[in-house]
Design an enzyme around this catalytic site. Structure first.
Site, PDB file in Angstrom:
ATOM      1  N   HIS A  37       0.824  -1.225   0.000  1.00 44.39           N
ATOM      2  CA  HIS A  37       0.000   0.000   0.000  1.00 44.39           C
ATOM      3  C   HIS A  37       0.856   1.273   0.000  1.00 44.39           C
ATOM      4  CE1 HIS A  37      -3.593  -2.336   0.671  1.00 44.39           C
ATOM      5  NE2 HIS A  37      -3.198  -2.759   1.854  1.00 44.39           N
ATOM      6  N   ASP A  61      -2.714 -10.855  -1.740  1.00 45.39           N
ATOM      7  CA  ASP A  61      -3.178 -10.294  -0.466  1.00 45.39           C
ATOM      8  C   ASP A  61      -4.661  -9.934  -0.622  1.00 45.39           C
ATOM      9  OD1 ASP A  61      -1.825  -8.764   2.158  1.00 45.39           O
ATOM     10  OD2 ASP A  61      -3.636  -7.766   1.406  1.00 45.39           O
ATOM     11  N   HIS A  88      -6.214  -7.419   0.226  1.00 42.51           N
ATOM     12  CA  HIS A  88      -6.397  -6.004  -0.112  1.00 42.51           C
ATOM     13  C   HIS A  88      -5.748  -5.685  -1.465  1.00 42.51           C
ATOM     14  CE1 HIS A  88      -6.299  -6.211   4.375  1.00 42.51           C
ATOM     15  NE2 HIS A  88      -7.374  -5.465   4.233  1.00 42.51           N
ATOM     16  N   ASP A 126      -4.028 -12.829   4.333  1.00 42.00           N
ATOM     17  CA  ASP A 126      -5.217 -12.305   5.022  1.00 42.00           C
ATOM     18  C   ASP A 126      -6.520 -12.618   4.298  1.00 42.00           C
ATOM     19  OD1 ASP A 126      -4.310 -10.616   3.052  1.00 42.00           O
ATOM     20  OD2 ASP A 126      -4.200  -8.822   4.308  1.00 42.00           O
TER      21      ASP A 126
HETATM   22 ZN   LIG Z   1      -3.803  -7.185   3.252  1.00 31.76          ZN
END
Ligand SMILES: [Zn+2]
Length: 311
Positions: free
Chosen positions: A122, A159, A161, A246
């Site tokens: 990120h 991931d 996200h 995750d």
């Molecule tokens: Zn993540």
């Protein structure tokens, strides 16, 4: 199998935060118990040079992180902690990935796994975001294309996200492809299928937003088809993985209903593309994964599959 795992990564002190040192200490203990660490060659952990970091991040931002850590530490943005040691630790996280890329491209080993923190996908050009300070996988990819002479690199991000920082870094880059499969709608809100890159980088980004409640079978099928398509277009000389865990069913932050064994299947799918295009060369980098009981099992499965040791 090259492994980058070191107690220095526990020094990034986030306090009561899901991205905590216990994640990696539990993984380390488990790799010791299972004898897996001893089967790997341990890679060298050195801080990334500012020259390498500057290919992804504004140097003023790096100075800002250094000053913030030196002065007091705390939350550097709403979700991200930067403690006193975090600047030095984050430099080492990116440095580990650079060493892994250099050694895998150089032929020392075909696979490397970098168990580093803080995570990176990120992190933006000039700011921290979503538990991330520096974009480790992006810095590694640029070493491959600018120093090691590789024409094409593919970053695969599973991931839960969207890897918005990585996407931003390579938005107009024709040399680095990016595949992200992620939960949507979800944090950070980006990663729709219409985001495919721009300029020379148009068509080198493939986003697979996936709704909560999608079956494991459907998730794996979308990932496999998407990866085959993008790999055919990119024809990578190296594959990097942003390996977040995750999306596991029991993850307290994310979850897309995956089980531990699904990470073996994801790994095998990446291996197939790596075998087709780049002699099996894969450098994998830890991103998320916040259930400290489940993370060691996911990492074990990923490592065993990468190394070809699974039963
Ligand atoms: Zn993540």
């Amino acid at each position: 199998m090259l492994l980058y795992s070191d107690p220095v990564f526990l020094q990034h002190d986030t306090g009561a935060h899901p991205e905590k040192a216990l994640r990696l200490s539990r993984v380390g203990e488990y790799l010791d118990q299972t004898g897996l660490r001893d089967k790997c060659e341990l890679g060298k952990i050195e801080p990334v040079s500012l020259e390498r970091l500057a290919r992804v991040h504004k140097l003023e931002y790096a100075s800002e992180v250094a000053d913030f850590a030196a002065n007091h530490g705390g939350y550097i943005e709403s979700d991200t902690v930067c403690s006193r040691a975090s600047y030095e630790v984050a430099l080492k996280a990116s440095g580990a990935v650079c060493d892994a890329v250099t050694r895998v491209v150089g032929g020392d080993d075909r696979h490397a796994l970098c168990l580093v923190r803080p995570p990176g996908h990120h992190a933006l050009h000039a700011s921290a975001m979503g538990f991330c300070l520096f974009n480790n996988v992006a810095v590694g990819a640029r070493v491959a294309t600018t120093e090691l002479g590789l024409d094409r690199v593919l970053i695969v991000d599973w991931d839960v996200h969207h890897g918005n920082g990585t996407q931003d870094a390579f938005w107009e880059d024709e040399q680095v492809g990016f595949l992200s499969i992620h939960r949507s709608p979800f944090y950070p809100g980006t990663g729709s299928q219409s985001e495919t890159g721009a300029g020379k980088g148009r068509g080198t980004i493939l986003n697979l937003p996936t709704e909560y409640g999608t079956s494991r079978k459907e998730f794996l099928a979308r990932f496999t088809t998407g990866l085959e398509d993008l790999a055919r277009r990119i024809r990578p000389n190296l594959i990097l993985v942003s390996a977040g865990f995750d999306a596991h069913r029991l993850d307290p932050v994310g979850s897309l209903g995956l089980e531990v064994e699904d990470f073996a299947l994801l790994t095998e799918t990446v291996q197939k593309s790596a075998n087709d295009y780049c002699g099996g060369k894969i450098v994998s980098v830890l991103e998320g994964g916040y259930n400290v009981d489940v993370l060691p099992l996911c990492v074990e499965t990923h490592l065993q599959t990468l190394a070809g040791w699974q039963q």
